[in-house]
Scaffold this active site. Structure first.
Site, PDB file in Angstrom:
ATOM      1  N   ARG A  80       0.856  -1.197   0.000  1.00 17.50           N
ATOM      2  CA  ARG A  80       0.000   0.000   0.000  1.00 17.50           C
ATOM      3  C   ARG A  80       0.886   1.240   0.000  1.00 17.50           C
ATOM      4  O   ARG A  80       0.623   2.218  -0.709  1.00 17.50           O
ATOM      5  CB  ARG A  80      -0.925   0.001   1.237  1.00 17.50           C
ATOM      6  CG  ARG A  80      -1.905  -1.160   1.260  1.00 17.50           C
ATOM      7  CD  ARG A  80      -2.973  -0.988   2.325  1.00 17.50           C
ATOM      8  NE  ARG A  80      -2.494  -1.119   3.699  1.00 17.50           N
ATOM      9  CZ  ARG A  80      -2.447  -2.259   4.382  1.00 17.50           C
ATOM     10  NH1 ARG A  80      -2.844  -3.391   3.824  1.00 17.50           N
ATOM     11  NH2 ARG A  80      -2.007  -2.287   5.637  1.00 17.50           N
ATOM     12  N   LYS A 113     -12.460  14.843   4.900  1.00 18.59           N
ATOM     13  CA  LYS A 113     -13.618  14.541   4.058  1.00 18.59           C
ATOM     14  C   LYS A 113     -14.466  13.452   4.696  1.00 18.59           C
ATOM     15  O   LYS A 113     -13.946  12.589   5.423  1.00 18.59           O
ATOM     16  CB  LYS A 113     -13.176  14.148   2.649  1.00 18.59           C
ATOM     17  CG  LYS A 113     -12.947  12.661   2.471  1.00 18.59           C
ATOM     18  CD  LYS A 113     -13.645  12.095   1.248  1.00 18.59           C
ATOM     19  CE  LYS A 113     -13.932  10.634   1.449  1.00 18.59           C
ATOM     20  NZ  LYS A 113     -14.117   9.863   0.233  1.00 18.59           N
ATOM     21  N   GLU A 128     -19.460  15.634   1.662  1.00 17.00           N
ATOM     22  CA  GLU A 128     -19.662  14.783   0.475  1.00 17.00           C
ATOM     23  C   GLU A 128     -20.955  13.977   0.519  1.00 17.00           C
ATOM     24  O   GLU A 128     -20.964  12.810   0.915  1.00 17.00           O
ATOM     25  CB  GLU A 128     -18.453  13.843   0.301  1.00 17.00           C
ATOM     26  CG  GLU A 128     -18.541  13.002  -0.965  1.00 17.00           C
ATOM     27  CD  GLU A 128     -17.322  12.109  -1.192  1.00 17.00           C
ATOM     28  OE1 GLU A 128     -16.347  12.190  -0.418  1.00 17.00           O
ATOM     29  OE2 GLU A 128     -17.351  11.320  -2.150  1.00 17.00           O
ATOM     30  N   LYS A 171     -18.267  18.310  -1.977  1.00 16.06           N
ATOM     31  CA  LYS A 171     -17.838  17.277  -2.927  1.00 16.06           C
ATOM     32  C   LYS A 171     -19.073  16.480  -3.335  1.00 16.06           C
ATOM     33  O   LYS A 171     -19.409  15.468  -2.702  1.00 16.06           O
ATOM     34  CB  LYS A 171     -16.773  16.387  -2.271  1.00 16.06           C
ATOM     35  CG  LYS A 171     -16.345  15.212  -3.137  1.00 16.06           C
ATOM     36  CD  LYS A 171     -15.030  14.624  -2.664  1.00 16.06           C
ATOM     37  CE  LYS A 171     -14.703  13.345  -3.406  1.00 16.06           C
ATOM     38  NZ  LYS A 171     -13.330  12.916  -3.264  1.00 16.06           N
TER      39      LYS A 171
HETATM   40  P1  13P Z   1     -14.282   8.652  -6.911  1.00 13.30           P
HETATM   41  O1  13P Z   1     -13.806   9.807  -7.728  1.00 13.30           O
HETATM   42  O2  13P Z   1     -13.604   7.357  -7.218  1.00 13.30           O
HETATM   43  O3  13P Z   1     -15.796   8.551  -6.899  1.00 13.30           O
HETATM   44  O4  13P Z   1     -13.819   8.967  -5.427  1.00 13.30           O
HETATM   45  C1  13P Z   1     -14.391   9.983  -4.738  1.00 13.30           C
HETATM   46  C2  13P Z   1     -14.081   9.917  -3.292  1.00 13.30           C
HETATM   47  O5  13P Z   1     -14.897  10.230  -2.461  1.00 13.30           O
HETATM   48  C3  13P Z   1     -12.755   9.512  -2.850  1.00 13.30           C
HETATM   49  O6  13P Z   1     -12.375  10.383  -1.797  1.00 13.30           O
END
Ligand code: 13P
Length: 379
Positions: A72, A162, A203, A245
């Site tokens: 990783r 986030k 988000e 987001k």
């Molecule tokens: P994706 O662009 O793969 O949907 O990822 C968004 C996300 O929330 C990763 O932090």
């Protein structure tokens, strides 16, 4: 300001309590605003590499590698040491383990990113769990110890966080319960982050899963955004020190009626205008399973669409920045430079798209038009 005490007439207290609150310290406001604005630097976006250990494990398995801490780490080192990464990347979202990892020669990743002028951030939700007695809906976990975790991440050098709340479109969903749950959780999260000096990236992810059309996706997105911002305001979140987001507004994965990037752009802009206050400085879209090129073209169209757009509109992609990298790297050191070039190609294309300057088809990537969609995707 008079602070009301318990011997104040209860009816007055009740009335005044609805609008009285202690404001965020002015210095803290400035710090949060500055961080949010730095993330929104012109022509740049966010590289999301916050896959959980389980999530990255599946990707490592696809390239024939074991899901070990070192593998990783090796993959993340490949990303962060990409020459010129900062040209179109202003920030990266890390996963807990990555915050404490180093390059092969012992440089902490956070130190490396700071040197490059890339702002480190951290995924703080503890993933989804079923919403009991719902039609296959989800809720997110991780609020209990969030304040402590935010303080620790801030100490390590993270400047934003986030939290993703997926929202499913189905025949009878999202339910009012799931929408309110999403809104309240995101508001509590945002408030806790700000109290610890981290900019919250909020988000709400209305998923691609389903066969709904674009009109349904737009309406659901609007309702969810309205609920989220009502809750953020109820929790006195300082909007100038946040970022959104969201999903782009697209038809569901199974919908037979496809939409052009222009249609997606208009639907997305309309939903955002109806639900997102102009005080929010910027919106960094997730890619949600779109192909690399779709995610770039749609962002480009969103920026080109005429009319009011009071925010900076950029990207915060995971899959749509990394699909070609994984395919090219294939777990082999000898492919590292080529894989880094793939990353740079996509960051540049999306950097241009964030300004509405991308020419469709000019960034040909290894993953081509391959879909990044998978049902019930977990990071
Ligand atoms: P994706 O662009 O793969 O949907 O990822 C968004 C996300 O929330 C990763 O932090």
């Amino acid at each position: 300001m008079t602070v009301l005490t318990s011997d104040t007439t209860p009816s007055i207290e009740l009335f005044v309590m609805t609008t009285y609150f202690s404001r965020l310290d002015v210095q803290l406001q400035e710090e949060l605003k500055k961080t949010a604005e730095a993330i929104l630097a012109s022509g740049k976006g966010i590289l999301a590499v916050d896959e959980t250990n389980e999530g990255i494990g599946k990707l490592l398995k696809n390239v024939g590698l074991e899901n070990t801490e070192n593998n990783r780490r090796r993959y993340r080192e490949l990303l962060f040491t990409t020459p010129d990464l900062a040209e179109h990347i202003s920030a990266v979202i890390l996963y807990d383990e990555t915050v404490y990892q180093t390059t092969g020669d012992g440089t902490p990743f956070i130190e490396l990113l700071n040197k490059l002028n890339i702002i480190p951030g951290i995924k703080v939700d503890k993933d989804v769990t079923a919403l009991f007695l719902s039609e296959d809906e989800m809720t997110t976990q991780g609020l209990d110890d969030l304040g402590k975790r935010c303080a620790a991440y801030k100490k390590q050098g993270c400047r934003f966080a986030k939290w993703r709340c997926p929202v499913k479109i189905g025949l009878n969903t999202p339910s009012v319960r799931a929408i309110n749950d999403t809104a309240t959780i995101l508001a509590r999260y945002a408030s806790i982050c700000q109290s610890e000096g981290l900019v919250p990236i909020v988000e709400p992810d209305v998923l691609l899963d389903g066969d709904h059309d674009i009109e349904r996706a737009q309406k659901v997105t609007e309702v969810v955004l309205a609920a989220v911002y009502k809750a953020l305001n109820d929790h006195h979140v300082f909007l100038e020190g946040t970022l959104l987001k969201p999903n782009m507004v697209t038809p569901g994965q199974g919908c037979t009626k496809k939409s052009t990037p222009k249609k997606i752009a208009i639907a997305t802009r309309t939903a955002l205008l109806r639900g997102v206050p102009a005080a929010v400085p910027g919106i960094a879209f997730l890619s949600g399973g779109q192909t690399e090129e779709e995610a770039t073209m749609n962002l480009n169209e969103i920026n080109k669409v005429q009319g009011k757009k009071p925010w900076i509109l950029t990207f915060s992609y995971g899959r749509a920045l990394q699909a070609s990298v994984w395919q090219t790297w294939a777990g082999k050191d000898e492919n590292l430079v080529k894989a880094q070039k793939e990353l740079l190609k996509r960051t540049k294309a999306n950097g241009l798209a964030s300004l509405g300057n991308y020419k469709a088809g000019t960034a040909i990537s290894a993953a081509g038009d391959e879909t990044n969609y998978s049902a019930n995707y977990k990071y």
